[in-house]
Motif scaffolding. Structure first.
Motif, PDB file in Angstrom:
ATOM      1  N   PRO A 163       0.917  -0.920  -0.238  1.00  0.00           N
ATOM      2  CA  PRO A 163       0.195  -0.406  -0.030  1.00  0.00           C
ATOM      3  C   PRO A 163       1.070   1.394   0.080  1.00  0.00           C
ATOM      4  O   PRO A 163       1.978   1.411   0.345  1.00  0.00           O
ATOM      5  N   LYS A 164      -0.074   2.291  -0.636  1.00  0.00           N
ATOM      6  CA  LYS A 164       0.965   3.393  -0.467  1.00  0.00           C
ATOM      7  C   LYS A 164       0.212   4.590   0.327  1.00  0.00           C
ATOM      8  O   LYS A 164      -1.046   4.468   0.381  1.00  0.00           O
TER       9      LYS A 164
ATOM     10  N   ASP B 200      -1.779   7.814   1.789  1.00  0.00           N
ATOM     11  CA  ASP B 200      -2.006   9.193   1.492  1.00  0.00           C
ATOM     12  C   ASP B 200      -1.047  10.384   2.063  1.00  0.00           C
ATOM     13  O   ASP B 200      -1.091  10.155   2.924  1.00  0.00           O
TER      14      ASP B 200
ATOM     15  N   VAL C 213      -3.134   2.774   1.644  1.00  0.00           N
ATOM     16  CA  VAL C 213      -4.042   2.710   0.939  1.00  0.00           C
ATOM     17  C   VAL C 213      -3.444   1.696  -0.963  1.00  0.00           C
ATOM     18  O   VAL C 213      -2.656   1.955  -1.067  1.00  0.00           O
ATOM     19  N   LEU C 214      -4.525   1.309  -1.033  1.00  0.00           N
ATOM     20  CA  LEU C 214      -4.474   0.480  -2.841  1.00  0.00           C
ATOM     21  C   LEU C 214      -5.505   0.831  -3.184  1.00  0.00           C
ATOM     22  O   LEU C 214      -6.895   0.832  -3.029  1.00  0.00           O
ATOM     23  N   SER C 215      -4.733   0.510  -4.429  1.00  0.00           N
ATOM     24  CA  SER C 215      -6.276   0.814  -5.550  1.00  0.00           C
ATOM     25  C   SER C 215      -6.559  -0.590  -5.934  1.00  0.00           C
ATOM     26  O   SER C 215      -6.635  -1.774  -5.215  1.00  0.00           O
ATOM     27  N   THR C 216      -7.720  -0.468  -6.635  1.00  0.00           N
ATOM     28  CA  THR C 216      -8.548  -0.975  -7.446  1.00  0.00           C
ATOM     29  C   THR C 216      -7.833  -2.612  -7.656  1.00  0.00           C
ATOM     30  O   THR C 216      -8.017  -3.912  -7.090  1.00  0.00           O
ATOM     31  N   ALA C 217      -6.944  -2.391  -8.867  1.00  0.00           N
ATOM     32  CA  ALA C 217      -5.702  -3.163  -9.233  1.00  0.00           C
ATOM     33  C   ALA C 217      -5.735  -3.514  -8.237  1.00  0.00           C
ATOM     34  O   ALA C 217      -4.828  -4.919  -8.401  1.00  0.00           O
ATOM     35  N   GLN C 218      -4.119  -2.865  -7.178  1.00  0.00           N
ATOM     36  CA  GLN C 218      -3.682  -3.826  -6.064  1.00  0.00           C
ATOM     37  C   GLN C 218      -4.267  -4.839  -5.721  1.00  0.00           C
ATOM     38  O   GLN C 218      -3.869  -5.632  -4.692  1.00  0.00           O
ATOM     39  N   TRP C 219      -5.706  -4.287  -4.736  1.00  0.00           N
ATOM     40  CA  TRP C 219      -6.654  -5.006  -4.350  1.00  0.00           C
ATOM     41  C   TRP C 219      -7.105  -6.769  -4.472  1.00  0.00           C
ATOM     42  O   TRP C 219      -6.855  -7.579  -4.307  1.00  0.00           O
ATOM     43  N   THR C 220      -6.915  -6.242  -6.128  1.00  0.00           N
ATOM     44  CA  THR C 220      -7.484  -7.887  -6.863  1.00  0.00           C
ATOM     45  C   THR C 220      -6.363  -8.448  -6.859  1.00  0.00           C
ATOM     46  O   THR C 220      -5.983  -9.846  -6.658  1.00  0.00           O
ATOM     47  N   ASP C 221      -4.451  -8.258  -6.977  1.00  0.00           N
ATOM     48  CA  ASP C 221      -3.935  -8.943  -6.942  1.00  0.00           C
ATOM     49  C   ASP C 221      -3.623  -8.828  -5.745  1.00  0.00           C
ATOM     50  O   ASP C 221      -2.830 -10.798  -5.886  1.00  0.00           O
TER      51      ASP C 221
END
Length: 104
Positions: free
Chosen positions: A14-15, A17, A24-32
């Protein structure tokens, strides 16, 4: 998505903020991350687009529609045959690379 806790051994980090200080994680990072946690899939950023992904594999467990379970090897009616073969081979612990390489 806001993340709390120890994520030092995660393949997707996570990066922080700058405004809130939260991780936080983006949606793409979350699915990964879900793919790694649930199915031991590698992060998709550098993967072949025809490899199993969290979304393609998870679709076999959560199905929608009136005929969702009428054909066990399909997760939707218009699913390509190579996609069925790749995901089902992966879920059964078989080599999914052969159907992936013979996609049409």
């Amino acid at each position: 998505m806001i993340i709390e806790g120890d994520f030092t051994d995660w393949p997707v980090k996570p990066k922080k903020d700058n405004e809130t200080g939260a991780f936080v994680l983006s949606t793409a990072q979350w699915t990964d991350l879900l793919g790694w946690l649930m199915f031991d899939l590698p992060p998709q950023a550098k993967a072949d687009p025809f490899e199993p992904t969290f979304r393609s594999v998870f679709s076999y467990f959560v199905r929608r529609g009136p005929d969702a379970f009428s054909i066990p090897f399909e997760n939707h009616r218009k699913q390509k045959e190579w996609d069925q073969q790749v995901n089902n081979a992966f879920l059964l612990g078989l080599s999914w690379e052969y159907p992936q390489s013979s996609r049409s």
